[in-house]
Write a protein that holds these residues in place. Structure first.
Motif, PDB file in Angstrom:
ATOM      1  N   ARG A   1      33.677 -28.942  -2.055  1.00  0.00           N
ATOM      2  CA  ARG A   1      32.482 -29.334  -1.306  1.00  0.00           C
ATOM      3  C   ARG A   1      32.341 -28.377  -0.125  1.00  0.00           C
ATOM      4  NH1 ARG A   1      31.296 -35.484  -0.409  1.00  0.00           N
ATOM      5  NH2 ARG A   1      30.227 -35.045  -2.383  1.00  0.00           N
ATOM      6  N   VAL A   2      31.210 -27.691  -0.048  1.00  0.00           N
ATOM      7  CA  VAL A   2      30.986 -26.667   0.977  1.00  0.00           C
ATOM      8  C   VAL A   2      29.828 -27.099   1.870  1.00  0.00           C
ATOM      9  CG1 VAL A   2      30.445 -24.244   1.426  1.00  0.00           C
ATOM     10  CG2 VAL A   2      31.794 -24.869  -0.603  1.00  0.00           C
TER      11      VAL A   2
ATOM     12  N   TYR B   1      34.280 -36.725 -14.675  1.00  0.00           N
ATOM     13  CA  TYR B   1      32.944 -36.831 -14.096  1.00  0.00           C
ATOM     14  C   TYR B   1      31.955 -36.013 -14.923  1.00  0.00           C
ATOM     15  CZ  TYR B   1      29.155 -36.734 -10.658  1.00  0.00           C
ATOM     16  OH  TYR B   1      27.951 -36.860 -10.030  1.00  0.00           O
ATOM     17  N   ASP B   2      30.797 -36.593 -15.196  1.00  0.00           N
ATOM     18  CA  ASP B   2      29.784 -35.925 -16.009  1.00  0.00           C
ATOM     19  C   ASP B   2      28.826 -35.160 -15.099  1.00  0.00           C
ATOM     20  OD1 ASP B   2      27.964 -35.040 -17.829  1.00  0.00           O
ATOM     21  OD2 ASP B   2      27.218 -37.036 -18.403  1.00  0.00           O
ATOM     22  N   ALA B   3      28.988 -33.833 -15.081  1.00  0.00           N
ATOM     23  CA  ALA B   3      28.108 -32.972 -14.284  1.00  0.00           C
ATOM     24  C   ALA B   3      27.151 -32.200 -15.179  1.00  0.00           C
ATOM     25  CB  ALA B   3      28.946 -32.009 -13.440  1.00  0.00           C
TER      26      ALA B   3
ATOM     27  N   SER C   1      33.169 -38.870  -5.971  1.00  0.00           N
ATOM     28  CA  SER C   1      33.543 -39.161  -7.355  1.00  0.00           C
ATOM     29  C   SER C   1      33.463 -37.943  -8.255  1.00  0.00           C
ATOM     30  CB  SER C   1      32.650 -40.274  -7.916  1.00  0.00           C
ATOM     31  OG  SER C   1      31.283 -39.887  -7.905  1.00  0.00           O
ATOM     32  N   PHE C   2      32.676 -36.932  -7.846  1.00  0.00           N
ATOM     33  CA  PHE C   2      32.566 -35.726  -8.677  1.00  0.00           C
ATOM     34  C   PHE C   2      33.900 -34.994  -8.799  1.00  0.00           C
ATOM     35  CE2 PHE C   2      32.515 -33.626  -4.639  1.00  0.00           C
ATOM     36  CZ  PHE C   2      32.817 -32.291  -4.867  1.00  0.00           C
ATOM     37  N   ALA C   3      34.827 -35.272  -7.892  1.00  0.00           N
ATOM     38  CA  ALA C   3      36.134 -34.606  -7.925  1.00  0.00           C
ATOM     39  C   ALA C   3      37.075 -35.217  -8.951  1.00  0.00           C
ATOM     40  CB  ALA C   3      36.770 -34.651  -6.542  1.00  0.00           C
TER      41      ALA C   3
ATOM     42  N   GLY D   1      26.922 -28.122  -0.577  1.00  0.00           N
ATOM     43  CA  GLY D   1      26.974 -27.763  -1.987  1.00  0.00           C
ATOM     44  C   GLY D   1      28.261 -28.220  -2.633  1.00  0.00           C
ATOM     45  N   ASP D   2      28.137 -29.098  -3.626  1.00  0.00           N
ATOM     46  CA  ASP D   2      29.295 -29.511  -4.417  1.00  0.00           C
ATOM     47  C   ASP D   2      29.445 -28.555  -5.591  1.00  0.00           C
ATOM     48  OD1 ASP D   2      29.883 -31.674  -2.807  1.00  0.00           O
ATOM     49  OD2 ASP D   2      28.688 -33.083  -3.973  1.00  0.00           O
ATOM     50  N   HIS D   3      30.632 -27.964  -5.705  1.00  0.00           N
ATOM     51  CA  HIS D   3      30.938 -26.995  -6.752  1.00  0.00           C
ATOM     52  C   HIS D   3      32.006 -27.581  -7.673  1.00  0.00           C
ATOM     53  CE1 HIS D   3      29.317 -24.592  -3.430  1.00  0.00           C
ATOM     54  NE2 HIS D   3      29.118 -23.584  -4.265  1.00  0.00           N
TER      55      HIS D   3
END
Length: 955
Positions: free
Chosen positions: A173-174, A62-64, A56-58, A107-109
């Motif tokens: 996403r890494v 989205y609130d990061a 969902s972060f993509a 790691g999500d960037h």
């Protein structure tokens, strides 16, 4: 009951190279198409497994806000998230290809960006990632673009249809571990992250897609032939050559060729309907002919280094100026070649190699070294399922880098065994680019390669190969030989460089080699100064084996780099100076000597009496001439006289300033007169003290106490040194692990037994036996002191007792302590840096000055260091010391035992004494940390020896 695995992350363990990426193409910067760097601060979230978070972060919106931030390019483990891991070849996860652990740091960037106001509205756009370790999946504005592996290779994705003027959401996403990790076991830190540039490229209608610059050179006619193949038709112009031709059309003109010594580049432009692309064209031809690698008709001699990308704070995320610093340092130290171990470098580095002049072996992002632990069973390079991934890696390297004249060989990879996949790679490369040769060290029979390549072969074996007596297949026997790795530059060393170079220059088949390696991979760390393997709690690690470079982590040159510069210098000076001439030889492959100015100086006892310029003919490559030196000065002061001849840059060059030193030689004229002391003063016994001239001794033990007003502590025979990395050897070659042998026989814990203190008419004699506990071997040691009233002379006689035949000594000399205030050191001998028996080429005879701290060489792991060779006399702490014969001199603020026990620089704390070492001999250094030990002539054998020192107080 069974549970279904998460198919959404199956791509992590898929052996394919990925999905969604565009075909590979040449890397270039457009003259007029817009681009937007997406480097900078990105939002970041770290998860412990590949499926810990949803996607969902993509999605836009989205609130990061509560996420951390990391810099891109960068590695998250160097920015406070997790920790680095260092292994040489062992995989830091169970070997079960293509499976990887559930514990897979991910790691999500996230980056939100706006398009510039002038971003063109027509055409398409490409999103380019130049390097991500080890597997990435990406989304733009919620659309899944695909995923990829191949950490050190570019990947591009078509995104023009997804862009909007503002609020673009790029999500990446890494995963640290993936199937691709099995192909990237490359003797370096495992460092996940987006560590190279991320760029958005506008692609106008009619823009260049891919192109291949073919620029050959005919050394007979002096003509170059240019043909630029382009996926999109256009024209090529080169104003300096009056070239204006259509793409795909060859044109032949007279040109200056490109070589590493004369890196002539012509500026051109490729113009299509929608884009202009600048070209930097170097004309050169690489062939395999007469069993030699020839460029422009001449066999080349590689004087090279292996270069990993490294920065002590940023890891493999290098900026342009750091890359330029590497190239400039290489050029200023006479290096002419780079092997890009073990992956293609940032493409900007190859631009610099084109510009400044370095031969390049461009190596594919491939190593499966860990499979050697299971005799290469299940090795991906011999498994057809992995071949598409291997071919993808080969293509991404070749297509990206094919337009660089500096690249003269393609390398299939490193330490990956052999197999069908490598054969497929070689066949594809040969078919795609016939203008270069193919290299791979693991192909011992040269089935798929154009050069016979080896690692760490001994001097004796290299000579056998040079003489053609090494056997092997017929094809191999007809091929040139290079050492793709040799002279392991770990810690103090490497030793034996000059001996290798003599072989390279003696046999035509030997075309040089590449020192392992360029830089220590130390990580800047407040605890240790620089951290290495194991300092981050790794389950498996290989210690400081990651610190094996010619420059320290901060890019300060090591003594090994100074030695290499001297050994490979492009001008050789030979002769003995006695007949007033010196032979000058041009050791370059292509250039004459017109870039250099020559000068002479005449020294007496290390001080220059006169100097001037030297007229040297403009010699062609390989040519020599005897050059007349001027008449020696009439007043040579009756001392030790010598000529020093230098070659320096005659004018500023792109890589070095005018007068930058390039090469030198020294030639004795008159010999040194050994110091002598007439024994005119005899020892006088007091109640507790014996006096002899200016010296006082303990009456019971005969131990020296003072010389004049200088207190001297604990003078005694010394045979121990803090083992170097090369003394420690490697686990797979215990037969040359000298430190194990030395410790086994107790040379680090010698006992000193007093046998007699004898007062004669003209001498004080102290007889001792120096030996280790538990063994019968020993050294009968006699200290004989004499004086002329002003000076005191110590003569040390050593006689081995027992069987020492299998046990060389680490060192043989004396050491003693002075007051901690002793700091300034002056000496006449070799300098300015350290030197040992097989690392003395760069040691120049002269008068030198340093502080005690300045004598130390700051190896990342502390070890024996700092000795100055061939010292005639030294001054320290109020004492002047003259040696007969010349000696190795060292001084430090900690004992050898403290140095031996230290693991990091921060473990060393100055004590209450400065400890001075005066060594009659030192054991050679060699390169046994990953190669051969010292040659026999550099072994310090336990044999009868006598040496002396004359001490006097400096008034």
């Amino acid at each position: 009951m069974s549970f279904r695995t998460n198919t959404a992350i199956d791509y992590v363990e898929d052996v394919s190279p990925g999905t969604g990426a565009l075909p590979p193409r040449a890397w270039y910067a457009s003259s007029d198409a817009a681009s937007l760097s997406l480097n900078g601060d990105w939002r970041f979230r770290l998860s412990g497994t590949a499926d810990a978070e949803d996607d969902s972060f993509a999605e836009p919106g989205y609130d990061a806000g509560d996420w951390a931030e990391v810099s891109v390019p960068g590695h998250w483990v160097l920015q406070g998230h997790g920790a680095p891991i260092y292994t040489n070849h062992l995989y830091p996860f169970p070997v079960d290809p293509p499976r990887v652990p559930t514990e897979n740091p991910t790691g999500d960037h996230l980056r939100v960006f706006d398009l510039p106001s002038d971003w063109p509205s027509d055409g398409g756009a490409v999103l380019r990632f130049d390097g991500v370790e080890s597997c990435a999946r990406l989304w733009l504005n919620g659309t899944d673009l695909g995923e990829f592996k191949g950490s050190r290779l570019p990947h591009e994705f078509a995104v023009g249809h997804l862009l909007k003027p503002s609020g673009n959401v790029l999500a990446v996403r890494v995963h640290q571990w993936s199937a691709g990790s099995y192909l990237e076991d490359q003797d370096q830190w495992w460092l996940p992250g987006i560590f190279r540039d991320v760029t958005l490229l506008h692609r106008p209608a009619g823009a260049v897609l891919d192109f291949f610059v073919h620029a050959s050179y005919d050394h007979v006619s002096g003509e170059g032939t240019l043909k630029v193949d382009s996926d999109v038709d256009g024209r090529v112009t080169v104003p300096a050559l009056d070239i204006d031709v259509a793409t795909g059309e060859p044109v032949t003109v007279v040109v200056e060729p490109w070589t590493a010594e004369t890196p002539k580049l012509y500026d051109g432009v490729l113009v299509t309907e929608g884009e202009r692309v600048p070209l930097r064209i170097g004309f050169r031809t690489v062939v395999l002919e007469d069993g030699r690698i020839k460029v422009n008709g001449k066999a080349v001699l590689f004087k090279g280094v292996n270069r990993h990308e490294w920065h002590p704070e940023k890891g493999r995320a290098l900026d342009l100026e750091t890359m330029r610093a590497d190239v400039l340092l290489m050029k200023r130290h006479n290096i002419n070649a780079v092997r890009t171990s073990h992956y293609p470098p940032h493409p900007a580095f190859l631009d610099l190699c084109d510009e400044y002049g370095l031969w390049v072996i461009d190596e594919c992002d491939l190593e499966t070294h860990g499979f050697t632990e299971q005799a290469w069973r299940d090795n991906p390079v011999d498994d057809d399922r992995w071949t598409p991934a291997l071919l993808d890696r080969a293509a991404r390297m070749v297509e990206r880098d094919k337009n660089h004249p500096s690249v003269v060989l393609w390398s299939l990879g490193n330490e990956a065994g052999t197999g069908r996949g490598l054969t497929a790679m070689a066949e594809w490369i040969h078919g795609r680019d016939a203008s270069r040769l193919v290299h791979y060290e693991g192909d011992i029979n040269c089935r798929d390669t154009d050069v016979y390549s080896r690692m760490y072969a001994s001097h004796a074996e290299v000579e056998q190969i040079g003489r053609g007596l090494d056997g092997g297949t017929l094809k191999r026997r007809e091929l040139p030989f290079i050492l793709c790795e040799y002279a392991h530059a770990m810690g103090n060393g490497p030793g034996g460089l000059a001996d290798y170079q003599r072989l390279f220059e003696s046999y035509e088949r030997l075309q040089g080699g590449f020192v392992w390696e360029w830089i220590d991979h130390g990580i800047k760390d407040e605890r240790y100064g620089y951290a290495y393997g194991g300092d981050f709690g790794e389950e498996l690690h290989d210690g400081n084996f990651v610190c094996d470079g010619l420059v320290f982590p901060d890019r300060t040159p090591s003594p090994g780099l100074a030695e290499f510069k001297k050994v490979i210098e492009p001008v050789a000076f030979t002769g003995d100076g006695s007949d007033g001439t010196v032979r000058v030889t041009n050791r370059q492959d292509f250039a004459d000597l017109s870039a250099f100015a020559f000068e002479w100086s005449y020294q007496v006892d290390g001080e220059t009496v006169e100097s001037g310029s030297l007229s040297v003919p403009t010699l062609t490559p390989g040519e020599s001439a005897d050059v007349k030196l001027p008449e020696p000065p009439a007043d040579n002061r009756g001392g030790e006289a010598q000529w020093t001849v230098r070659a320096v840059l005659a004018a500023d060059t792109p890589w070095g300033p005018k007068d930058h030193p390039v090469a030198w030689g020294q030639f004795p004229v008159t010999a040194r007169v050994s110091p002598s002391v007439a024994a005119t003063a005899g020892p006088v016994a007091g109640e507790r003290v014996i006096t002899l001239g200016p010296a006082s001794f303990d009456a019971r033990t005969g131990a020296l106490r003072t010389i004049g007003g200088v207190e001297v502590n604990d003078l005694r025979l010394d045979v121990w040194r803090a083992p170097t990395d090369n003394d420690d050897g490697a686990s797979w070659q215990d037969d040359i692990c000298y430190s194990l042998l030395w410790r086994k026989f107790g040379l680090h814990r010698m006992r000193h037994r007093l046998d007699a203190v004898e007062l004669g008419d003209d001498a004080l004699t102290v007889r001792t036996r120096v030996a280790p506990a538990a063994w019968e071997v020993g050294l009968a040691t006699v200290y004989r002191w004499t004086s002329d009233g002003d000076r005191v002379k110590l003569t040390v006689s050593v006689a081995p007792e027992g069987d020492w035949s299998a046990l060389p000594l680490p060192r043989l000399g004396i050491r003693f302590g002075l007051d901690a205030g002793a700091d300034l050191v002056r000496w006449f001998g070799g300098g300015p840096g350290e030197a040992y028996p097989d690392t003395k080429a760069a040691s120049m005879l002269g008068r030198w000055e340093s502080t005690v701290d300045g004598l130390q060489t700051p190896y990342v792991r502390p070890q024996e260091n700092g000795a100055r060779a061939d010292v005639r006399w030294a001054e320290i702490g109020g004492l002047r010391i003259e040696g007969d014969p010349e000696f190795f001199f060292g001084a430090r603020r900690w004992t050898t035992e403290q140095l031996d026990s230290a693991e990091h620089r921060t473990d060393l704390t100055p004590g209450e004494r400065v400890w001075v070492s005066l060594d009659h001999g030192q054991h050679g250094i060699g390169t046994a940390s990953c190669g051969p030990g010292p040659l026999p002539q550099y072994h310090l054998r336990a044999e009868p020896a006598e040496f002396s020192f004359v001490f006097s107080e400096i008034s």
